[in-house]
Design an enzyme around this catalytic site. Structure first.
Site, mmCIF file in Angstrom:
data_model
loop_
_atom_site.group_PDB
_atom_site.id
_atom_site.type_symbol
_atom_site.label_atom_id
_atom_site.label_comp_id
_atom_site.label_asym_id
_atom_site.label_seq_id
_atom_site.Cartn_x
_atom_site.Cartn_y
_atom_site.Cartn_z
ATOM 1 N N HIS A 1 -68.007 3.582 21.433
ATOM 2 C CA HIS A 1 -68.235 5.020 21.479
ATOM 3 C C HIS A 1 -67.124 5.733 20.722
ATOM 4 O O HIS A 1 -66.141 6.207 21.300
ATOM 5 C CB HIS A 1 -68.280 5.465 22.942
ATOM 6 N N ASP B 1 -66.841 2.430 28.027
ATOM 7 C CA ASP B 1 -67.356 2.245 26.672
ATOM 8 C C ASP B 1 -68.676 1.488 26.724
ATOM 9 O O ASP B 1 -69.628 1.818 26.013
ATOM 10 C CB ASP B 1 -66.332 1.485 25.831
ATOM 11 N N SER C 1 -70.922 12.461 20.537
ATOM 12 C CA SER C 1 -70.997 12.194 21.964
ATOM 13 C C SER C 1 -71.755 13.332 22.663
ATOM 14 O O SER C 1 -72.896 13.624 22.310
ATOM 15 C CB SER C 1 -69.580 12.000 22.527
#
Length: 331
Positions: free
Chosen positions: A310, A276, A179
């Site tokens: 994610h 998301d 991320s």
């Protein structure tokens, strides 16, 4: 493309919540011991050790006072099996966590990094990166210094080489992350070309300007809210355009030449989870743009698009880890 292998030991997931990652480990967690070892690390490179744990045979940790950060950040250093019984040097993976108020230097230990790396000849360095530090020196901060880029590159990296048996060279280092940490890995590998021979982004953004700069706006908003007390990474209402360009992977394509590049993105975010949807759809589109530019430039890269949103995909991290070890100088 997809990876079918399953991780050993407990199953772990690192997900995004509200656009900021959170670690969820299923099974018993590990705790860090806090006693001194026979050969203790020392201060240097602007870092003064204020806490340490060196009794565990593999996981050593340190907390530092540093002028780069307005509080005392920490780092986990995961040593390979047999480190203390021989004199071999090892390659190093710098593994960067995502954003979120529960994300820190212990994130990957909670998730199972000790099991994932068992028997693998590599040192794994997992530093604090701030809840929304974006692996950057911000344009402005109302919370004191939050110069994460300085802490990681100018201070921590040479400190690791000085205190552990590493290869202090290009072919001795890799950087990877999830991320926000995946973005940090891509950024560091490009801006500091001679530091890292391998770079990996697991659901990490690769394009700062697409869709009217959505990722840049998110970096500014998230850092202002939880990191910088209203300050920002890139500046508002106007960006520091030179800094955005220097940090933007899709604008630094030649900086990835002769590196191993590994990319992972999800193709089906949770349809009822707005964050998301925004996060991983933006990651997927940005990675596709990045991959296209790498391909146009003739730069080799390995990429995977997997079902789901994610989250950190452990089987692909294990594949990545084996590729990192194969690329770097051998222990």
């Amino acid at each position: 493309m997809s990876g079918e292998e399953r991780p050993p030991g407990r199953r772990s997931v690192i997900r995004a919540v509200g656009g900021i990652s959170a670690a969820l480990a299923l099974g018993a967690g590990n705790v860090l011991a806090t006693a001194s070892a026979a050969r203790a690390a020392g201060d240097g490179f602007g870092l003064r050790i204020v806490e340490r744990g060196e009794s565990d045979p593999r996981m050593w940790w340190y907390r530092f006072a540093t002028d780069a950060i307005g509080w005392n950040p920490a780092v986990n250093v995961l040593l390979p099996d047999g480190y203390h019984t021989g004199g071999r040097r090892y390659p190093v993976l710098y593994l960067l966590h995502g954003g979120g108020t529960d994300q820190d230097f212990i994130t990957f230990d909670r998730a199972g990094i000790r099991e994932w790396t068992a028997g693998r000849p590599v040192i794994v360095v997992m530093p604090d990166g701030g809840h929304a530090g974006w692996y950057s020196n911000p344009v402005s901060s109302n919370a004191g210094p939050r110069n994460w880029e300085t802490f990681h590159i100018a201070q921590l990296l040479p400190w690791i080489d000085a205190n552990f048996r590493t290869y202090a060279e290009y072919d001795g280092r890799a950087v990877a992350g999830f991320s926000m940490g995946g973005f940090g890995a891509l950024k560091y590998a490009a801006k500091y070309y001679g530091h890292f021979a391998s770079v990996s982004a697991h659901s990490g953004p690769a394009s700062l300007r697409r869709d009217a700069g959505l990722v840049t706006h998110w970096a500014n908003a998230s850092s202002a809210a939880v990191e910088l007390a209203g300050g920002t990474v890139y500046g508002v209402p106007l960006w520091d355009e030179a800094r955005v360009g220097a940090d933007n992977p899709v604008e630094r394509i030649e900086s990835y030449r002769n590196k191993r590049v590994f990319l992972v993105a999800g193709t089906s975010p949770d349809p009822v989870n707005w964050f998301d949807q925004v996060n991983e759809n933006q990651v997927l589109a940005g990675q596709r743009e990045f991959r296209a530019r790498l391909g146009d430039a003739g730069i080799a890269h390995e990429w995977y698009e997997e079902p789901g949103g994610h989250l950190f995909r452990v089987p692909l991290f294990l594949r990545d880890l084996d590729g990192i070890i194969a690329r770097l100088r051998k222990a």
